[in-house]
Design a protein around this motif. Structure first.
Motif, PDB file in Angstrom:
ATOM      1  N   GLY A 184      28.172 -11.529 -12.248  1.00 50.00           N
ATOM      2  CA  GLY A 184      27.818 -10.703 -11.098  1.00 50.00           C
ATOM      3  C   GLY A 184      28.832 -10.762  -9.978  1.00 50.00           C
ATOM      4  N   LEU A 185      30.056 -11.220 -10.284  1.00 55.31           N
ATOM      5  CA  LEU A 185      31.105 -11.341  -9.279  1.00 55.31           C
ATOM      6  C   LEU A 185      32.356 -10.600  -9.736  1.00 55.31           C
ATOM      7  CD1 LEU A 185      30.807 -15.181  -8.548  1.00 55.31           C
ATOM      8  CD2 LEU A 185      29.977 -13.325  -7.086  1.00 55.31           C
ATOM      9  N   PRO A 186      32.976  -9.817  -8.874  1.00 56.12           N
ATOM     10  CA  PRO A 186      34.231  -9.167  -9.254  1.00 56.12           C
ATOM     11  C   PRO A 186      35.299 -10.201  -9.591  1.00 56.12           C
ATOM     12  CG  PRO A 186      33.338  -8.202  -7.230  1.00 56.12           C
ATOM     13  CD  PRO A 186      32.553  -9.453  -7.501  1.00 56.12           C
ATOM     14  N   ASN A 187      36.065  -9.929 -10.639  1.00 58.94           N
ATOM     15  CA  ASN A 187      37.180 -10.817 -10.976  1.00 58.94           C
ATOM     16  C   ASN A 187      38.502 -10.057 -11.052  1.00 58.94           C
ATOM     17  OD1 ASN A 187      36.755  -9.425 -13.332  1.00 58.94           O
ATOM     18  ND2 ASN A 187      36.344 -11.205 -14.618  1.00 58.94           N
ATOM     19  N   GLY A 188      38.492  -8.828 -10.557  1.00 58.13           N
ATOM     20  CA  GLY A 188      39.712  -8.033 -10.538  1.00 58.13           C
ATOM     21  C   GLY A 188      39.472  -6.699  -9.862  1.00 58.13           C
ATOM     22  N   THR A 189      40.531  -5.915  -9.782  1.00 60.43           N
ATOM     23  CA  THR A 189      40.444  -4.574  -9.202  1.00 60.43           C
ATOM     24  C   THR A 189      40.947  -3.579 -10.230  1.00 60.43           C
ATOM     25  OG1 THR A 189      40.846  -5.439  -6.975  1.00 60.43           O
ATOM     26  CG2 THR A 189      41.183  -3.078  -7.313  1.00 60.43           C
TER      27      THR A 189
END
Length: 211
Positions: A184-189
């Motif tokens: 549930g956490l962004p790890n990139g764009t």
């Protein structure tokens, strides 16, 4: 910014030779308005286009490893990124506008209508229940992609032609023994290129350059 696309080696060779990615834009109108969605590719969370990772070739490689035994990372050079043609969902103002649009009953009903057609397609194709649809794109990603396309169509009516979409995302990493797990956490764009003609050059990326 630098843009990296992960794919299989056999695909990479074809892309480099042609200097072109495939485009799904010619079918978007039929997806959104004509109701014929059974034979059309399911969208990712940023809608349709060529997906790249911003400034992160390693994440592009990890993504490609999930489905390819011989993964390759391509560095993609874009001609020009004009802010007027960029839907930047990393910015608070754009997020607020998108959330407001998504909250309108008419828009959510349209997205659900399209979503049901796509999820039916997935169950029929794989003969699995909807819970296991995450082998490619999760239901959440598919719905987000549909709503993104509806939002882009709305912006087009307002005179804004979206050629790129940028968003912080969570990419599922290689399995740890229990399958792919979301935190549930962004790890990139991620950055999607919607029009192949906006690509200036495509090269195979060498990780030796980082050493």
């Amino acid at each position: 910014m630098e843009y990296y696309h992960g794919t299989a080696n056999v695909n990479a060779q074809k892309i480099i030779k042609s200097q072109r990615f495939r485009s799904n834009l010619q079918i978007i109108d039929s997806i959104l308005w004509e109701g014929n969605r059974q034979k059309i590719k399911i969208p990712g969370s940023l809608g349709y286009g060529t997906y790249t990772f911003v400034n992160d070739p390693k994440l592009a490689l990890m993504f490609a490893k999930k489905e390819n035994e011989d993964p390759v990372v391509l560095q993609v050079f874009i001609k020009t990124v004009d802010d007027d043609n960029l839907l930047d969902l990393t910015e608070a103002d754009s997020q607020e506008q998108f959330q407001k649009f998504s909250g309108y009953l008419r828009n959510s009903q349209k997205a659900q209508e399209i979503f049901k057609a796509f999820t039916f397609k997935r169950r029929k194709k794989s003969n699995i229940d909807s819970h296991n649809v995450e082998d490619d794109n999760s239901p959440r990603d598919v719905y987000a992609g549909i709503m993104t396309e509806l939002f882009i169509a709305f912006l087009k009516k307002k005179g804004c032609r979206v050629k790129y979409v940028k968003k912080h995302t969570e990419t599922l990493l290689p399995p740890n023994g229990y399958g792919y797990q979301r935190l549930g956490l962004p790890n990139g764009t991620e950055f999607t290129i919607r029009h192949p003609n906006d690509v200036a050059n495509i090269q195979k990326y060498s990780f030796k350059e980082e050493a």
